[in-house]
Design a protein around this motif. Sequence first.
Motif, short mmCIF file in Angstrom:
data_model
loop_
_atom_site.label_atom_id
_atom_site.label_comp_id
_atom_site.label_asym_id
_atom_site.label_seq_id
_atom_site.Cartn_x
_atom_site.Cartn_y
_atom_site.Cartn_z
N ARG A 197 0.86 -1.28 -0.06
CA ARG A 197 0.07 -0.10 -0.03
C ARG A 197 0.86 1.27 -0.02
O ARG A 197 0.36 2.34 -0.54
CB ARG A 197 -0.73 -0.04 1.00
CG ARG A 197 -2.37 -0.94 1.08
CD ARG A 197 -3.16 -0.62 2.12
NE ARG A 197 -4.45 -0.90 1.74
CZ ARG A 197 -5.31 -1.62 2.65
NH1 ARG A 197 -4.96 -1.72 3.82
NH2 ARG A 197 -6.49 -1.78 2.18
N GLU A 246 -9.49 -0.83 -4.57
CA GLU A 246 -8.03 -1.21 -4.65
C GLU A 246 -8.16 -2.55 -5.60
O GLU A 246 -7.46 -2.72 -6.46
CB GLU A 246 -7.15 -1.46 -3.35
CG GLU A 246 -6.88 -0.15 -2.64
CD GLU A 246 -6.17 -0.48 -1.46
OE1 GLU A 246 -5.02 -0.19 -1.05
OE2 GLU A 246 -6.99 -1.24 -0.66
N LEU A 269 -7.14 -6.41 0.40
CA LEU A 269 -7.29 -4.69 0.05
C LEU A 269 -8.76 -4.43 -0.02
O LEU A 269 -9.87 -5.29 -0.03
CB LEU A 269 -6.66 -4.70 -1.47
CG LEU A 269 -5.11 -5.12 -1.47
CD1 LEU A 269 -4.74 -4.72 -2.94
CD2 LEU A 269 -4.39 -3.92 -0.44
N SER A 293 4.26 0.04 -7.82
CA SER A 293 3.07 -0.83 -7.62
C SER A 293 2.65 -1.51 -9.18
O SER A 293 2.21 -2.68 -8.98
CB SER A 293 1.96 -0.61 -6.48
OG SER A 293 1.62 0.61 -6.62
#
Lengths: 437, 437
Positions: A29, A59, A55, A36
Amino acid sequence: MLIDPVDDVERLRADWHSLGEHERVGKFRNLPTKISAEFFPRLDTRSQARLLLALDRAEQHVWLQLLSPDDAADVILALPADKRAALLSALDEPARREVDVLLTYRSDVAGGLMSTRFARLRPEHTVDEAISYLRQQALSLETIYCAFALDEEQHLLGTVFLQDLFCADRGKTIGEVMHRDCVTVAEGMDQEKVARLLADNRLQAVAVIDHQGHIVGVVTVDDLMDVVTEEATEDIQKIGGMEALDAPYLEISLRRMIRKRAGWLAILFLGEMLTATAMSYYERQIERAVVLALFIPLVISTGGNSGSQATTLVIRAMALGEVKLRDFWRVAWREICAGLSLGLFLGLIGFARIVIWQAVSPVYGEYYLLIGLSIAASLVGVVLFGSIAGAMLPFILTLCGLDPASASAPFVATLVDVTGLVIYFTLASFILRGTLL
Amino acid sequence: MLIDPVDDVERLRADWHSLGEHERVGKFRNLPTKISAEFFPRLDTRSQARLLLALDRAEQHVWLQLLSPDDAADVILALPADKRAALLSALDEPARREVDVLLTYRSDVAGGLMSTRFARLRPEHTVDEAISYLRQQALSLETIYCAFALDEEQHLLGTVFLQDLFCADRGKTIGEVMHRDCVTVAEGMDQEKVARLLADNRLQAVAVIDHQGHIVGVVTVDDLMDVVTEEATEDIQKIGGMEALDAPYLEISLRRMIRKRAGWLAILFLGEMLTATAMSYYERQIERAVVLALFIPLVISTGGNSGSQATTLVIRAMALGEVKLRDFWRVAWREICAGLSLGLFLGLIGFARIVIWQAVSPVYGEYYLLIGLSIAASLVGVVLFGSIAGAMLPFILTLCGLDPASASAPFVATLVDVTGLVIYFTLASFILRGTLL
């Protein structure tokens, strides 16, 4: 020189397996999206699935949508059954429909590996038209390196590689440059076979065909690198004498790993109990000549070792398609020769050891030459038997429709232990009759 | 539906390993050129080399010229040293020069796998110029899927994938669309690492760089499929307790195969001799309680089996990079837990077996409960020791700079046999003191 921000991703990948569940989510995160977005698609399926579960819905949508449909399908299959529908609904409509199709296949067949985002061409298109089409569609295709010429009913007419398009005259039609004699695979073809086919033919991609000759998808070579590795891992673990784990060593839960190992260990243990039964028949012989007991581990383990070599060689050769069922007699003959030579070689060493030991400190008594002979003869017998049994067992398992890799080294060793005892005591009784026995 | 003349090639490939040297040459010479031109490049390196040796110079020229320089270099390396120069001279001048460069590398590193026929771009080229350039050069390039932007001194500035060119605006320059943060590999990087890098990053190709940052070649993913398979085969054979063969099972000469197996078998045999030495210390105990001898194979082989599981798991996890040296303590802890659980589980079965047997026919005498206890305790001991030794040995070998795969199943089994005997007799002496012993 190149700067290398890829390093961040690489470093994180390298550490990933050592991180706990919680740390992973936290680290992920906190990554900048740029990183990412590079990192998530490269994670293995299991890690992706676990991460997604932890998540938020928003997300989940972002990251799942980032994957190609075949990878997204794999992730969904890696989830517990009750979580799948929820995650599937995090996808946009078109992606969801594609993933739905893929979910109908087993994950270890061509259909489960393929992407449905392939380039469709018509045979009357020109080379230039085809290149512009590929150029327009490049972003939404799994691969641009390979396109398929279809008729109106989506039957595959031929395959066109981009390299061919680049080499051909601009005005030629696809019908003229396509390969009609291209390799294709059926939806249900085992992934290991697909991988071998692509490797042998040095193909970048291959069309997946249903039983009516319709093209349903494309499998690309980069999806298959993992397959080759996975299949080798499964075989190695089976050869080691256990069920294949379905997760990396440090990630699988301890309980699950113990269960996967306990099954075969218990089967082997029950088989090995026969050694105690066999030994009890020779109890009187041992009482009369305890010296015989001293060499039991040496003799039977050596048989197990030679069996382990033979079975490993044959299992791997079968997996690679180098050895087929019809090669049975050729393999048998090779192992008879190898077993005899290796047995004689070790028998000689064993005999020499006893004679030399006796010269240094006479522990084996007056009949040491006969004892040496018994050991040497038994070694020839068990090494020969071990080599033959180890080599033949994978054939027998294949004939029974089982996985030849189950003829694991410990399995063969156990088989040879029991037989080895019988060989040893039978030969010893014969050679030592009238002297020690 | 597709017609499939590829079948001819496939059928021949499938039969190839079963054919004798003479038949191969005959069959190959009788193929129509259309088929042999498809067939020859797909043969494995060893078969190509052998075939070439048997052909005339004119034929050698045709077929060797057909191979890409990296494949031609592999073939030449596969020949006996005294035949290499002759075959090399069968190549045309430019090809010979390329092959010469490749021959300076070991065949199992990036430099030995790479092709020198890669696409060179300048950063000021436009996307459209680059595409036309690739189109012109397509025939002479190893791959068009990936091109490299270089400065005047051949330093790599960035990588451009064809997919990026297709997706970018026509007028943009290469400098704008290239990836500066691309993954590259050093000339000397081990092929297994290169393969893992490409698989992890899902790359089609990667640039090979010398120590000054000059690009010297490109490695493509199709060359690496074979590498992954080969490396797995080597590991499997080592795990089976022998040197890796360097040819398919049915092709390697019998003498060579026996030599590859004899080395480790002899080492293991010498190690296993320690069991005879260890047993001689317990000769008096066996004389007093022959019943103890009955369970020797059961106890030590079970230790060997659990060790085989542990070592196989750890070797493979290390080869895949899932377990690293710093994970030593985590692995040790897992194996202590696994070993204890599995040992207790098997100990219980063993104890039950003796109690039940005794109830059916009282062969173990009045102290059967104590005997059962000795067996159960020994099983816990050897399974625990086997799991720990099997898991730690690959670490120790790695620390010593050796291949962890040498901690083969038979190697660990031998180690556990010797220790297992000591554990067994020590525990039995303790438990049975004052009764049987």
